[in-house]
Write a protein that holds these residues in place. Structure first.
Motif, PDB file in Angstrom:
ATOM      1  N   LYS A  53     -32.066   5.270 -11.723  1.00 13.32           N
ATOM      2  CA  LYS A  53     -31.753   5.996 -13.672  1.00 13.32           C
ATOM      3  C   LYS A  53     -29.627   5.411 -13.452  1.00 13.32           C
ATOM      4  CE  LYS A  53     -33.837  10.139 -14.854  1.00 13.32           C
ATOM      5  NZ  LYS A  53     -33.839  11.921 -15.109  1.00 13.32           N
ATOM      6  N   TRP A  54     -29.192   5.821 -12.637  1.00 16.17           N
ATOM      7  CA  TRP A  54     -28.146   5.202 -12.712  1.00 16.17           C
ATOM      8  C   TRP A  54     -28.202   3.402 -12.069  1.00 16.17           C
ATOM      9  CZ3 TRP A  54     -23.373   6.387 -14.192  1.00 16.17           C
ATOM     10  CH2 TRP A  54     -23.156   7.602 -14.444  1.00 16.17           C
ATOM     11  N   HIS A  69     -30.720   1.233 -12.686  1.00  8.67           N
ATOM     12  CA  HIS A  69     -31.383   1.116 -14.411  1.00  8.67           C
ATOM     13  C   HIS A  69     -30.145   1.102 -15.434  1.00  8.67           C
ATOM     14  CE1 HIS A  69     -33.482   1.205 -18.370  1.00  8.67           C
ATOM     15  NE2 HIS A  69     -33.979  -0.325 -18.000  1.00  8.67           N
ATOM     16  N   TRP A  70     -29.452   1.706 -15.457  1.00 15.74           N
ATOM     17  CA  TRP A  70     -28.337   1.525 -17.228  1.00 15.74           C
ATOM     18  C   TRP A  70     -26.745   0.744 -16.980  1.00 15.74           C
ATOM     19  CZ3 TRP A  70     -30.801   2.328 -20.660  1.00 15.74           C
ATOM     20  CH2 TRP A  70     -32.061   2.776 -21.237  1.00 15.74           C
ATOM     21  N   ALA A 121     -28.706  -2.769 -16.913  1.00  7.88           N
ATOM     22  CA  ALA A 121     -28.376  -2.900 -18.046  1.00  7.88           C
ATOM     23  C   ALA A 121     -27.428  -3.116 -19.005  1.00  7.88           C
ATOM     24  CB  ALA A 121     -29.999  -1.801 -18.291  1.00  7.88           C
ATOM     25  N   LEU A 122     -26.437  -2.478 -18.803  1.00  8.56           N
ATOM     26  CA  LEU A 122     -24.867  -2.265 -19.747  1.00  8.56           C
ATOM     27  C   LEU A 122     -24.642  -4.092 -19.033  1.00  8.56           C
ATOM     28  CD1 LEU A 122     -23.505  -1.070 -21.173  1.00  8.56           C
ATOM     29  CD2 LEU A 122     -21.680  -0.294 -19.682  1.00  8.56           C
ATOM     30  N   MET A 155     -36.810   7.695 -17.845  1.00  9.72           N
ATOM     31  CA  MET A 155     -35.622   6.735 -17.896  1.00  9.72           C
ATOM     32  C   MET A 155     -34.108   7.583 -18.103  1.00  9.72           C
ATOM     33  SD  MET A 155     -35.267   4.455 -15.995  1.00  9.72           S
ATOM     34  CE  MET A 155     -36.198   3.062 -15.078  1.00  9.72           C
ATOM     35  N   LEU A 156     -34.289   8.603 -18.868  1.00 12.11           N
ATOM     36  CA  LEU A 156     -33.260   9.259 -19.444  1.00 12.11           C
ATOM     37  C   LEU A 156     -32.441  10.787 -18.449  1.00 12.11           C
ATOM     38  CD1 LEU A 156     -33.974   9.602 -23.494  1.00 12.11           C
ATOM     39  CD2 LEU A 156     -32.352   7.744 -22.221  1.00 12.11           C
TER      40      LEU A 156
END
Ligand code: HEM
Ligand code: HEM
Length: 182
Positions: A12-13, A15-16, A19-20, A176-177
Motif C-alpha cells: 500500500k505504501w 502504491h500510494w 501514485a502520488l 488498497m486503503l
C-alpha cells in the motif's frame, strides 16, 4: 498459499507513494511544456519533473520484488473471468508502460540530448545511451506520446477503482486503503 484479503502495508505504501509521485510528475510535465513561458521560464519545472519522476526507476525495482513475493488479494467473484483478465492486463500495463517504460523513455530522451537527470535533486543518473542529437526528435516523440497514453491508462484505472467502490460496492478499493490487515 492462502489468499490475502488485502494488500500488505508495504504494498500500500508503495502504491500510494508512487501514485502520488506519478500524478504530480505527470501534471508538472504537462505544465512545464505547455505553459513554458508562464511557469517554466528557467526550466525549474523541468528539473522538478525529472528529479521526481526518476525516483520511480528505483522504487519500481523494490515494488516488483515485493509484489512477486506477496500475492495480490483475490478479485471479487462478482467480476466475470473476462473482466478479471482485463483487470490483470490493465495492472500489467500500468507496471510495464506507466511505471517502467515511461521513466525509461524519459531517461533515454535526456541521454540522447546530453542533459542531466538529478535523481530527487541528490545525485546524477548516468546516461542510458551515448548522446546523439540526431535521435532527439524520436526520443521526444516516444516520451510525449507514451506520457499521454499513460495519462489515459491511469485515468481509466482511477475511474474503475471508484466504480468498484461506489457502484459495485465491493472491497477492491478498500483492499488498497490503509487500515485493513491480511
Ligand atoms: C527519468 C524519468 C523522466 C525524465 C528524465 C523525463 C524527462 C522529461 C522531459 C525533459 C520533458 C520535457 C520537459 C520540458 O520540455 O520542459 C518531459 C515531459 C513530460 N513528461 Fe517526462 N520524464 C521522465 C519521466 C516521466 C514520467 C514517469 C511521467 C509520468 C508521470 C512523465 C510525463 C511527462 C509528461 C506528461 C510530459 C509533457 C509531455 C508533453 O505534453 O509534451 N515523464 N519529461
Ligand atoms: C487516485 C489514484 C489511484 C487510485 C484510487 C488507485 C486505486 C487502486 C486500487 C483500488 C487497486 C487495487 C486493484 C485490485 O485489487 O484489483 C490498485 C492497484 C494498482 N494500481 Fe492504483 N490507484 C491510483 C493510482 C495509481 C497510479 C498513478 C498508478 C501507476 C502509475 C497505479 C498503479 C497500480 C497498479 C500497478 C496496481 C496493481 C497492484 C498489484 O496488484 O500489484 N495506481 N490501484
Amino acid at each position: 498459499m492462502t489468499e490475502a484479503k488485502s494488500y500488505t502495508a508495504t504494498a500500500k505504501w508503495l502504491h500510494w507513494g508512487m501514485a502520488l509521485i506519478w500524478i504530480v510528475a505527470w501534471v508538472v510535465g504537462i505544465v512545464a511544456v505547455h505553459w513554458r513561458d508562464e511557469f517554466n521560464p528557467q526550466h525549474q519545472l523541468t528539473f522538478l519533473h525529472k528529479a521526481m519522476a526518476s525516483t520511480l526507476l528505483f522504487l519500481i525495482v523494490l515494488r516488483i520484488a515485493w509484489r512477486l513475493a506477496h500475492p495480490a488479494p483475490a478479485m471479487p467473484n462478482t467480476m466475470t473471468p473476462l473482466v478479471k483478465r482485463a483487470a490483470f492486463i490493465g495492472h500489467l500495463l500500468l507496471y510495464s508502460v506507466a511505471l517502467v517504460g515511461l521513466p525509461i523513455s524519459g531517461w533515454y530522451w535526456s541521454s540522447v540530448a546530453d542533459k542531466p537527470i538529478l535523481v530527487a535533486g541528490l545525485f546524477l543518473l548516468p546516461p542510458l545511451v551515448e548522446a546523439d542529437k540526431s535521435l532527439y526528435d524520436l526520443a521526444k516523440a516516444i516520451h510525449t506520446y507514451t506520457s499521454w497514453l499513460c495519462g489515459v491508462l491511469v485515468g481509466g484505472h482511477v475511474v474503475v477503482a471508484l466504480k468498484h467502490h461506489f457502484i459495485d460496492k465491493d472491497k477492491v478499493l478498500t483492499g488498497m486503503l490503509p487500515g485493513r490487515v491480511d
